[in-house]
Design a protein around this motif. Structure first.
Motif, short mmCIF file in Angstrom:
data_model
loop_
_atom_site.label_atom_id
_atom_site.label_comp_id
_atom_site.label_asym_id
_atom_site.label_seq_id
_atom_site.Cartn_x
_atom_site.Cartn_y
_atom_site.Cartn_z
N SER A 1 57.01 36.84 32.57
CA SER A 1 56.02 35.79 32.81
C SER A 1 55.17 36.21 34.00
N GLY A 2 54.00 35.63 34.09
CA GLY A 2 53.12 35.94 35.21
C GLY A 2 51.77 35.31 35.04
N ARG A 3 50.87 35.71 35.91
CA ARG A 3 49.49 35.25 35.87
C ARG A 3 48.59 36.48 35.87
N ALA A 4 47.41 36.32 35.25
CA ALA A 4 46.45 37.41 35.22
C ALA A 4 45.05 36.84 35.33
N SER A 5 44.21 37.57 36.08
CA SER A 5 42.81 37.18 36.25
C SER A 5 41.93 38.27 35.66
N VAL A 6 40.84 37.84 35.03
CA VAL A 6 39.94 38.76 34.33
C VAL A 6 38.51 38.49 34.77
N LEU A 7 37.77 39.57 34.96
CA LEU A 7 36.34 39.52 35.23
C LEU A 7 35.63 39.83 33.92
N LEU A 8 34.78 38.92 33.47
CA LEU A 8 34.08 39.08 32.19
C LEU A 8 32.69 39.66 32.39
N GLY A 9 32.26 40.48 31.44
CA GLY A 9 30.90 40.95 31.40
C GLY A 9 30.51 41.98 32.43
N ASN B 1 31.95 34.05 35.11
CA ASN B 1 32.47 35.31 34.58
C ASN B 1 33.92 35.57 35.01
N GLN B 2 34.64 34.51 35.37
CA GLN B 2 36.03 34.66 35.78
C GLN B 2 36.93 33.75 34.93
N VAL B 3 38.07 34.29 34.54
CA VAL B 3 39.09 33.50 33.85
C VAL B 3 40.45 33.87 34.42
N ALA B 4 41.35 32.92 34.39
CA ALA B 4 42.73 33.16 34.81
C ALA B 4 43.66 32.47 33.84
N TYR B 5 44.75 33.14 33.53
CA TYR B 5 45.74 32.64 32.58
C TYR B 5 47.14 32.80 33.17
N ARG B 6 48.01 31.94 32.72
CA ARG B 6 49.45 32.09 32.89
C ARG B 6 49.95 32.57 31.54
N PHE B 7 50.86 33.54 31.53
CA PHE B 7 51.38 34.04 30.26
C PHE B 7 52.89 34.19 30.30
N ASP C 1 30.51 30.33 23.60
CA ASP C 1 29.79 31.26 24.46
C ASP C 1 29.79 32.59 23.74
N ARG C 2 28.98 33.51 24.18
CA ARG C 2 29.00 34.83 23.55
C ARG C 2 30.23 35.59 24.04
N PRO C 3 30.89 36.35 23.16
CA PRO C 3 32.05 37.12 23.60
C PRO C 3 31.63 38.19 24.60
N ARG C 4 32.43 38.40 25.60
CA ARG C 4 32.15 39.41 26.62
C ARG C 4 33.41 40.23 26.87
N HIS C 5 33.22 41.53 27.09
CA HIS C 5 34.36 42.36 27.46
C HIS C 5 34.87 41.92 28.81
N GLY C 6 36.17 42.07 29.01
CA GLY C 6 36.77 41.67 30.27
C GLY C 6 37.57 42.81 30.88
N PHE C 7 37.72 42.75 32.18
CA PHE C 7 38.50 43.73 32.92
C PHE C 7 39.56 43.00 33.72
N LEU C 8 40.81 43.38 33.52
CA LEU C 8 41.91 42.80 34.27
C LEU C 8 41.74 43.18 35.74
N VAL C 9 41.62 42.20 36.61
CA VAL C 9 41.40 42.49 38.03
C VAL C 9 42.58 42.12 38.91
N ALA C 10 43.49 41.29 38.41
CA ALA C 10 44.66 40.93 39.21
C ALA C 10 45.78 40.44 38.30
N ALA C 11 47.00 40.77 38.71
CA ALA C 11 48.20 40.23 38.07
C ALA C 11 49.11 39.77 39.20
N SER C 12 49.71 38.62 39.03
CA SER C 12 50.56 38.09 40.09
C SER C 12 51.73 37.32 39.50
N ASP C 13 52.68 37.01 40.35
CA ASP C 13 53.84 36.20 39.99
C ASP C 13 54.60 36.77 38.79
#
Length: 149
Positions: free
Chosen positions: A135-143, A118-124, A79-91
Protein backbone atom coordinates in the motif's frame (compact mmCIF):
# COMPACT_ATOMS: atom_id res chain seq x y z
CA UNK A 1 -21.38 0.09 -17.60
CA UNK A 2 -19.32 -0.65 -20.70
CA UNK A 3 -15.60 -0.66 -19.89
CA UNK A 4 -13.26 0.06 -22.81
CA UNK A 5 -10.20 -2.04 -23.60
CA UNK A 6 -7.15 -1.27 -21.48
CA UNK A 7 -5.15 -1.13 -24.72
CA UNK A 8 -6.95 2.13 -25.57
CA UNK A 9 -6.38 3.65 -22.11
CA UNK A 10 -2.64 3.22 -21.49
CA UNK A 11 0.40 4.30 -23.45
CA UNK A 12 2.08 1.06 -22.28
CA UNK A 13 2.13 -1.78 -24.79
CA UNK A 14 3.09 -5.40 -24.95
CA UNK A 15 4.54 -6.90 -21.80
CA UNK A 16 4.78 -3.47 -20.13
CA UNK A 17 0.99 -3.27 -19.93
CA UNK A 18 0.82 -4.92 -16.53
CA UNK A 19 -2.88 -4.54 -15.70
CA UNK A 20 -5.06 -7.20 -17.31
CA UNK A 21 -8.62 -6.14 -16.46
CA UNK A 22 -10.76 -3.43 -14.95
CA UNK A 23 -13.15 -4.81 -12.33
CA UNK A 24 -14.98 -1.57 -11.48
CA UNK A 25 -14.56 2.18 -11.29
CA UNK A 26 -16.33 5.39 -10.38
CA UNK A 27 -15.32 9.06 -10.08
CA UNK A 28 -13.02 8.39 -7.10
CA UNK A 29 -11.87 4.78 -7.31
CA UNK A 30 -10.77 2.01 -9.64
CA UNK A 31 -10.26 -1.70 -9.02
CA UNK A 32 -8.20 -3.73 -11.48
CA UNK A 33 -6.73 -7.22 -11.64
CA UNK A 34 -3.59 -8.70 -13.06
CA UNK A 35 -1.98 -12.07 -13.63
CA UNK A 36 1.18 -10.66 -15.24
CA UNK A 37 3.22 -10.83 -12.02
CA UNK A 38 3.69 -14.56 -12.60
CA UNK A 39 5.14 -14.22 -16.11
CA UNK A 40 8.58 -15.85 -16.37
CA UNK A 41 9.73 -13.08 -18.71
CA UNK A 42 8.27 -10.18 -16.70
CA UNK A 43 9.90 -6.95 -17.97
CA UNK A 44 10.53 -5.64 -14.43
CA UNK A 45 11.93 -8.88 -12.99
CA UNK A 46 15.60 -9.17 -12.10
CA UNK A 47 16.83 -12.74 -12.67
CA UNK A 48 13.27 -14.00 -12.32
CA UNK A 49 12.58 -12.04 -9.11
CA UNK A 50 9.78 -9.48 -9.20
CA UNK A 51 10.34 -7.24 -6.17
CA UNK A 52 7.31 -6.03 -4.24
CA UNK A 53 8.46 -2.50 -5.07
CA UNK A 54 7.50 -3.17 -8.70
CA UNK A 55 3.97 -3.07 -7.34
CA UNK A 56 4.30 0.70 -7.51
CA UNK A 57 4.14 0.39 -11.31
CA UNK A 58 0.95 -1.69 -11.02
CA UNK A 59 -0.56 1.05 -8.85
CA UNK A 60 0.60 3.76 -11.27
CA UNK A 61 -0.95 1.95 -14.23
CA UNK A 62 -4.27 1.61 -12.39
CA UNK A 63 -4.12 5.35 -11.68
CA UNK A 64 -3.43 6.08 -15.36
CA UNK A 65 -6.33 3.88 -16.46
CA UNK A 66 -8.61 5.68 -14.01
CA UNK A 67 -7.54 9.07 -15.33
CA UNK A 68 -8.12 7.96 -18.93
CA UNK A 69 -11.57 6.61 -18.06
CA UNK A 70 -12.51 9.91 -16.39
CA UNK A 71 -11.19 11.87 -19.37
CA UNK A 72 -13.27 9.74 -21.73
CA UNK A 73 -16.44 10.20 -19.64
CA UNK A 74 -19.17 12.75 -20.03
CA UNK A 75 -19.38 14.06 -16.48
CA UNK A 76 -17.75 17.07 -14.82
CA UNK A 77 -14.36 15.29 -14.72
CA UNK A 78 -14.27 15.06 -18.53
CA UNK A 79 -10.94 16.36 -19.78
CA UNK A 80 -8.49 15.46 -22.49
CA UNK A 81 -6.21 12.53 -21.57
CA UNK A 82 -2.67 13.60 -20.71
CA UNK A 83 0.48 11.60 -20.16
CA UNK A 84 1.64 11.60 -16.57
CA UNK A 85 4.94 11.26 -14.78
CA UNK A 86 5.22 9.71 -11.35
CA UNK A 87 6.89 12.39 -9.22
CA UNK A 88 6.53 11.01 -5.69
CA UNK A 89 5.71 7.84 -3.81
CA UNK A 90 5.22 7.80 -0.07
CA UNK A 91 3.90 5.75 2.84
CA UNK A 92 4.90 2.49 1.12
CA UNK A 93 4.19 -0.54 3.33
CA UNK A 94 4.52 -4.15 2.26
CA UNK A 95 4.00 -7.59 3.74
CA UNK A 96 5.93 -9.73 1.22
CA UNK A 97 9.24 -9.30 -0.58
CA UNK A 98 8.25 -10.66 -4.00
CA UNK A 99 5.22 -10.39 -6.28
CA UNK A 100 6.22 -13.34 -8.49
CA UNK A 101 5.60 -15.77 -5.63
CA UNK A 102 1.92 -14.80 -5.28
CA UNK A 103 -0.13 -17.61 -6.81
CA UNK A 104 -3.39 -15.63 -6.99
CA UNK A 105 -4.26 -12.74 -9.30
CA UNK A 106 -3.33 -9.31 -7.99
CA UNK A 107 -6.12 -6.90 -7.12
CA UNK A 108 -5.07 -3.29 -7.56
CA UNK A 109 -7.20 -0.55 -6.03
CA UNK A 110 -6.47 3.14 -6.48
CA UNK A 111 -8.45 5.90 -4.79
CA UNK A 112 -8.14 9.50 -5.93
CA UNK A 113 -7.20 11.79 -3.05
CA UNK A 114 -6.39 14.98 -4.96
CA UNK A 115 -6.99 16.29 -8.50
CA UNK A 116 -6.21 19.84 -9.41
CA UNK A 117 -4.83 21.27 -12.63
CA UNK A 118 -1.90 19.14 -13.72
CA UNK A 119 -1.46 17.30 -10.40
CA UNK A 120 -3.13 14.16 -9.10
CA UNK A 121 -2.54 12.03 -6.03
CA UNK A 122 -3.84 8.57 -5.24
CA UNK A 123 -3.76 6.08 -2.43
CA UNK A 124 -3.30 2.53 -3.72
CA UNK A 125 -3.38 -1.02 -2.40
CA UNK A 126 -2.32 -4.29 -3.99
CA UNK A 127 -3.66 -7.51 -2.58
CA UNK A 128 -3.90 -11.19 -3.49
CA UNK A 129 -6.50 -13.60 -2.11
CA UNK A 130 -7.62 -10.94 0.37
CA UNK A 131 -4.11 -10.37 1.79
CA UNK A 132 -2.72 -6.85 1.55
CA UNK A 133 0.69 -7.00 -0.13
CA UNK A 134 1.58 -3.34 -0.76
CA UNK A 135 0.00 0.00 0.00
CA UNK A 136 1.09 3.58 -0.44
CA UNK A 137 0.48 6.93 -2.03
CA UNK A 138 1.65 8.27 -5.38
CA UNK A 139 1.62 11.72 -6.96
CA UNK A 140 1.64 12.35 -10.70
CA UNK A 141 2.39 15.42 -12.79
CA UNK A 142 0.18 15.48 -15.91
CA UNK A 143 1.02 16.93 -19.29
CA UNK A 144 4.70 17.64 -18.65
CA UNK A 145 6.93 17.74 -21.71
CA UNK A 146 9.45 14.98 -22.25
CA UNK A 147 12.94 16.37 -22.56
CA UNK A 148 15.32 14.72 -25.02
CA UNK A 149 18.13 12.72 -23.43
Amino acid sequence: MLIPSIDTLLPHAGRMRLVDRIVSYDEQRIVCESDSHRAEDHPLADNGVLSILCGLEYGAQAMAIHGALLAAGTGPSRDRPRHGFLVAASDLCWSVERLDQCASPLTIEAVSEFRFGNQVAYRFEISASGTLLLSGRASVLLGASVLPI
